[in-house]
Write a protein that holds these residues in place. Structure first.
Motif, mmCIF file in Angstrom:
data_model
loop_
_atom_site.group_PDB
_atom_site.id
_atom_site.type_symbol
_atom_site.label_atom_id
_atom_site.label_comp_id
_atom_site.label_asym_id
_atom_site.label_seq_id
_atom_site.Cartn_x
_atom_site.Cartn_y
_atom_site.Cartn_z
ATOM 1 N N GLY A 47 0.805 -1.215 0.000
ATOM 2 C CA GLY A 47 0.000 0.000 0.000
ATOM 3 C C GLY A 47 0.836 1.262 0.000
ATOM 4 N N SER A 48 2.072 1.178 0.490
ATOM 5 C CA SER A 48 2.958 2.350 0.512
ATOM 6 C C SER A 48 4.128 2.193 -0.443
ATOM 7 C CB SER A 48 3.498 2.571 1.941
ATOM 8 O OG SER A 48 4.196 1.420 2.399
ATOM 9 N N ALA A 49 4.100 1.137 -1.276
ATOM 10 C CA ALA A 49 5.167 0.907 -2.237
ATOM 11 C C ALA A 49 4.871 1.649 -3.534
ATOM 12 C CB ALA A 49 5.325 -0.598 -2.494
ATOM 13 N N LEU A 50 5.811 1.567 -4.452
ATOM 14 C CA LEU A 50 5.620 2.138 -5.785
ATOM 15 C C LEU A 50 5.543 1.028 -6.804
ATOM 16 C CD1 LEU A 50 8.169 5.109 -5.727
ATOM 17 C CD2 LEU A 50 5.698 5.203 -5.347
ATOM 18 N N PRO A 51 4.471 0.938 -7.600
ATOM 19 C CA PRO A 51 3.269 1.784 -7.542
ATOM 20 C C PRO A 51 2.410 1.398 -6.338
ATOM 21 C CG PRO A 51 2.945 0.020 -9.111
ATOM 22 C CD PRO A 51 4.365 -0.100 -8.653
ATOM 23 N N GLU A 52 1.567 2.308 -5.877
ATOM 24 C CA GLU A 52 0.714 2.017 -4.727
ATOM 25 C C GLU A 52 -0.413 1.073 -5.138
ATOM 26 O OE1 GLU A 52 -0.662 5.407 -2.658
ATOM 27 O OE2 GLU A 52 1.337 6.303 -2.422
ATOM 28 N N TYR A 53 -0.542 -0.004 -4.414
ATOM 29 C CA TYR A 53 -1.584 -0.990 -4.686
ATOM 30 C C TYR A 53 -2.734 -0.810 -3.690
ATOM 31 C CZ TYR A 53 1.977 -3.516 -7.423
ATOM 32 O OH TYR A 53 2.927 -3.877 -8.330
ATOM 33 N N PRO A 54 -3.977 -1.087 -4.111
ATOM 34 C CA PRO A 54 -5.121 -0.990 -3.180
ATOM 35 C C PRO A 54 -5.204 -2.237 -2.303
ATOM 36 C CG PRO A 54 -5.885 -1.684 -5.336
ATOM 37 C CD PRO A 54 -4.402 -1.420 -5.486
ATOM 38 N N ILE A 55 -4.132 -2.523 -1.587
ATOM 39 C CA ILE A 55 -4.017 -3.799 -0.884
ATOM 40 C C ILE A 55 -5.064 -3.937 0.217
ATOM 41 C CG2 ILE A 55 -2.299 -2.970 0.786
ATOM 42 C CD1 ILE A 55 -2.342 -6.397 -1.046
ATOM 43 N N GLN A 133 -4.883 -9.047 -7.941
ATOM 44 C CA GLN A 133 -3.832 -8.354 -7.195
ATOM 45 C C GLN A 133 -2.473 -9.016 -7.441
ATOM 46 O OE1 GLN A 133 -3.177 -5.711 -5.427
ATOM 47 N NE2 GLN A 133 -1.165 -6.408 -4.724
ATOM 48 N N VAL A 134 -2.422 -10.330 -7.369
ATOM 49 C CA VAL A 134 -1.158 -11.045 -7.571
ATOM 50 C C VAL A 134 -0.653 -10.849 -9.000
ATOM 51 C CG1 VAL A 134 -0.056 -13.314 -7.601
ATOM 52 C CG2 VAL A 134 -1.660 -12.736 -5.770
ATOM 53 N N ILE A 135 -1.549 -10.924 -9.979
ATOM 54 C CA ILE A 135 -1.155 -10.722 -11.380
ATOM 55 C C ILE A 135 -0.657 -9.289 -11.591
ATOM 56 C CG2 ILE A 135 -2.027 -10.578 -13.747
ATOM 57 C CD1 ILE A 135 -3.904 -12.917 -13.025
ATOM 58 N N SER A 136 -1.328 -8.319 -10.962
ATOM 59 C CA SER A 136 -0.882 -6.933 -11.068
ATOM 60 C C SER A 136 0.519 -6.770 -10.501
ATOM 61 C CB SER A 136 -1.856 -6.015 -10.325
ATOM 62 O OG SER A 136 -1.425 -4.672 -10.357
ATOM 63 N N TYR A 137 0.773 -7.423 -9.388
ATOM 64 C CA TYR A 137 2.109 -7.355 -8.786
ATOM 65 C C TYR A 137 3.155 -7.973 -9.709
ATOM 66 C CZ TYR A 137 6.036 -8.378 -5.763
ATOM 67 O OH TYR A 137 7.314 -8.481 -5.244
ATOM 68 N N LEU A 138 2.818 -9.104 -10.331
ATOM 69 C CA LEU A 138 3.752 -9.743 -11.250
ATOM 70 C C LEU A 138 4.085 -8.837 -12.430
ATOM 71 C CD1 LEU A 138 2.369 -13.402 -11.307
ATOM 72 C CD2 LEU A 138 4.635 -12.698 -10.539
ATOM 73 N N ARG A 139 3.113 -8.073 -12.879
ATOM 74 C CA ARG A 139 3.329 -7.210 -14.045
ATOM 75 C C ARG A 139 4.030 -5.913 -13.687
ATOM 76 N NH1 ARG A 139 -2.721 -8.046 -16.719
ATOM 77 N NH2 ARG A 139 -2.267 -10.021 -17.812
ATOM 78 N N LEU A 140 3.717 -5.332 -12.525
ATOM 79 C CA LEU A 140 4.208 -3.998 -12.179
ATOM 80 C C LEU A 140 5.353 -4.020 -11.175
ATOM 81 C CD1 LEU A 140 0.788 -2.145 -11.885
ATOM 82 C CD2 LEU A 140 2.327 -2.251 -13.857
ATOM 83 N N GLY A 141 5.453 -5.107 -10.401
ATOM 84 C CA GLY A 141 6.545 -5.207 -9.450
ATOM 85 C C GLY A 141 6.405 -4.267 -8.266
ATOM 86 N N ASP A 142 7.516 -4.023 -7.593
ATOM 87 C CA ASP A 142 7.555 -3.202 -6.385
ATOM 88 C C ASP A 142 8.886 -2.464 -6.390
ATOM 89 O OD1 ASP A 142 7.582 -2.087 -3.879
ATOM 90 O OD2 ASP A 142 7.947 -3.966 -2.831
ATOM 91 N N SER A 143 8.891 -1.239 -6.918
ATOM 92 C CA SER A 143 10.138 -0.494 -7.034
ATOM 93 C C SER A 143 10.582 0.046 -5.679
ATOM 94 C CB SER A 143 9.974 0.682 -8.001
ATOM 95 O OG SER A 143 11.120 1.503 -7.986
ATOM 96 N N PRO A 144 11.855 -0.176 -5.301
ATOM 97 C CA PRO A 144 12.363 0.379 -4.048
ATOM 98 C C PRO A 144 12.847 1.814 -4.188
ATOM 99 C CG PRO A 144 14.056 -0.967 -5.053
ATOM 100 C CD PRO A 144 12.834 -1.066 -5.949
#
Length: 245
Positions: A47-55, A133-144
């Motif tokens: 929820g606070s990562a980039l990009p922000e997910y509606p977790i 949500q999981v598929i979105s994460y696989l496509r967009l990742g989690d940029s640090p």
């Protein structure tokens, strides 16, 4: 850091390392990898990562944080003899299993009896939202990356690697501690780490590539030739050399 994380600076290992070329050796390893990815895709830190997910809107019963740092912590906490005994995904399985036990999702008795039936009460729409949500994460990742770089050291600077006490998890290789190297590159951003490790990293900071002379690492036993060692290191692990301070 424990024995298994000093390998780069150890001598006299009993036999040459055998490198497995296959990504998955057993079919069950694919499932473990999938579980890990799903846990990362549902981790509450997104929820606070980039990009922000509606977790917070995802109807999942998994309400904890799970990142690469958590996976690595499980391996680093292992007894060194167990670490060398188990295969790669066996270490993953042990770490993930212990996490679910520690967080109360499942008990050791349930695992031992093979009777654990994790709740699947979510309706079809809920299951679809979790999948999305999981598929979105696989496509967009989690940029640090959190900002442009604000480096303390410039390219060409001589730096000493810190020898801070290791906490439960560290990204500082043991064999580089207290060694002197040269900043070869400064990455373009300030980068956060998944968690605060207790040895200085967590908040956004610059990351460097540091170049080391082989003799600095291995002393008189270093091989001759135009060989250099490079390491990517968080700024918290670097300090000025005495002549620069």
């Amino acid at each position: 850091m424990k024995l298994q994380h000093y390998l780069g600076g150890l001598e006299g290992l009993p036999e040459p390392l055998t490198l497995e070329k296959r990504v998955f050796v057993e079919e069950w390893e694919k499932r473990i990898f999938g579980i890990h990815v799903a846990m990362m895709g549902l981790s509450n830190h997104l929820g606070s990562a980039l990009p922000e997910y509606p977790i917070d809107e995802v109807p999942t019963t998994f309400k904890d944080e799970w990142t690469w740092a958590d996976l690595r912590t499980g391996a680093e906490a292992m007894n060194p003899f167990d670490y060398f005994k188990f295969r790669y995904y066996e270490k993953w399985l042990g770490g993930i299993t212990q996490f679910f036990i520690d967080k109360g999702y499942v008990t050791e008795a349930e695992l031992a009896d093979r009777a654990a039936e994790l709740s699947s009460a979510a309706d079809a729409d809920g299951a679809q939202a979790i999948d999305e949500q999981v598929i979105s994460y696989l496509r967009l990742g989690d940029s640090p990356r959190r900002d442009v770089a604000h480096p303390k050291f410039a390219v060409g600077s001589k730096v000493r690697i810190t020898n801070v006490p290791a906490d439960a998890h560290s990204r500082l290789p043991g064999y580089l501690r207290d060694r002197i190297g040269t900043v070869e590159r400064v990455f373009e951003g300030d980068y956060a780490y998944f968690c605060h490790t207790g040895d200085g990293i967590g908040d956004p900071m610059p990351i460097y590539i540091v170049e080391f002379e082989p003799a600095e690492i291995w002393g008189a036993r270093a091989e001759n030739g135009p060989l250099m060692l490079y390491a990517e290191l968080f700024e918290a692990y670097l300090e000025s050399t005495e002549e620069e301070s």
